[in-house]
Design a protein around this motif. Structure first.
Motif, PDB file in Angstrom:
ATOM      1  N   LYS A  74     -36.536 -28.120  37.331  1.00 13.21           N
ATOM      2  CA  LYS A  74     -35.124 -28.426  37.575  1.00 13.21           C
ATOM      3  C   LYS A  74     -34.200 -27.517  36.775  1.00 13.21           C
ATOM      4  O   LYS A  74     -33.185 -27.065  37.275  1.00 13.21           O
ATOM      5  N   GLN A  75     -34.547 -27.264  35.543  1.00 13.02           N
ATOM      6  CA  GLN A  75     -33.715 -26.423  34.698  1.00 13.02           C
ATOM      7  C   GLN A  75     -33.648 -25.000  35.269  1.00 13.02           C
ATOM      8  O   GLN A  75     -32.606 -24.371  35.261  1.00 13.02           O
ATOM      9  N   TRP A  76     -34.763 -24.508  35.780  1.00 13.07           N
ATOM     10  CA  TRP A  76     -34.804 -23.173  36.391  1.00 13.07           C
ATOM     11  C   TRP A  76     -33.879 -23.118  37.608  1.00 13.07           C
ATOM     12  O   TRP A  76     -33.140 -22.159  37.803  1.00 13.07           O
ATOM     13  N   PHE A  77     -33.875 -24.159  38.443  1.00 13.84           N
ATOM     14  CA  PHE A  77     -33.017 -24.215  39.627  1.00 13.84           C
ATOM     15  C   PHE A  77     -31.549 -24.147  39.241  1.00 13.84           C
ATOM     16  O   PHE A  77     -30.769 -23.401  39.837  1.00 13.84           O
ATOM     17  N   TRP A  78     -31.150 -24.900  38.230  1.00 13.60           N
ATOM     18  CA  TRP A  78     -29.745 -24.918  37.817  1.00 13.60           C
ATOM     19  C   TRP A  78     -29.328 -23.587  37.199  1.00 13.60           C
ATOM     20  O   TRP A  78     -28.197 -23.135  37.381  1.00 13.60           O
ATOM     21  N   VAL A  87     -30.578 -20.622  38.045  1.00  9.79           N
ATOM     22  CA  VAL A  87     -30.446 -19.701  39.176  1.00  9.79           C
ATOM     23  C   VAL A  87     -29.156 -19.985  39.925  1.00  9.79           C
ATOM     24  O   VAL A  87     -28.415 -19.059  40.297  1.00  9.79           O
ATOM     25  N   LEU A  88     -28.858 -21.249  40.151  1.00  4.76           N
ATOM     26  CA  LEU A  88     -27.630 -21.622  40.843  1.00  4.76           C
ATOM     27  C   LEU A  88     -26.404 -21.176  40.050  1.00  4.76           C
ATOM     28  O   LEU A  88     -25.445 -20.629  40.622  1.00  4.76           O
ATOM     29  N   LEU A  89     -26.435 -21.317  38.747  1.00 10.40           N
ATOM     30  CA  LEU A  89     -25.338 -20.865  37.903  1.00 10.40           C
ATOM     31  C   LEU A  89     -25.204 -19.343  37.950  1.00 10.40           C
ATOM     32  O   LEU A  89     -24.091 -18.813  38.023  1.00 10.40           O
ATOM     33  N   VAL A 138     -26.086 -17.369  40.444  1.00 10.27           N
ATOM     34  CA  VAL A 138     -25.557 -17.014  41.770  1.00 10.27           C
ATOM     35  C   VAL A 138     -24.061 -17.296  41.831  1.00 10.27           C
ATOM     36  O   VAL A 138     -23.283 -16.482  42.350  1.00 10.27           O
ATOM     37  N   ALA A 139     -23.628 -18.425  41.290  1.00 12.80           N
ATOM     38  CA  ALA A 139     -22.197 -18.746  41.283  1.00 12.80           C
ATOM     39  C   ALA A 139     -21.419 -17.739  40.437  1.00 12.80           C
ATOM     40  O   ALA A 139     -20.333 -17.294  40.826  1.00 12.80           O
TER      41      ALA A 139
END
Length: 89
Positions: free
Chosen positions: A2-6, A8-10, A12-13
């Motif tokens: 989950k931490q990796w997903f957030w 990556v999302l951060l 990309v944003a």
């Protein structure tokens, strides 16, 4: 996971925000600065100008504002460096 997903999302944003800033916002601000500099140059030129014109009776006038319905000549308030000789005036 989950931490990796957030993260990556951060990332990309942040990349999307940086791309927007460099492609949209910076050119808009540069255009605004150019327009403001052009307006300031025009205003400075007008502040350094007098207007010489003749009315319908042939009387010579010199004023701070250009006349509305007469041809006029713009004259600088501050003289140029050096000597100018012009025999047409």
């Amino acid at each position: 996971m989950k931490q990796w997903f957030w993260m990556v999302l951060l990332a990309v944003a942040a990349a999307a925000a940086a791309r927007w800033w460099y492609t949209v916002e910076m050119p808009r601000r540069a255009h605004e600065r150019e327009a403001a500099a052009e307006a300031a140059a025009i205003q400075a030129e007008r502040a350094d100008a007098l207007y010489r014109w003749r009315d319908d009776d042939g009387t010579l006038h010199v004023s701070d504002e250009p006349p509305k319905n007469h041809r006029y000549e713009r004259i600088r308030k501050t003289p140029k460096d050096g000597i100018e000789v012009d025999g047409t005036r």
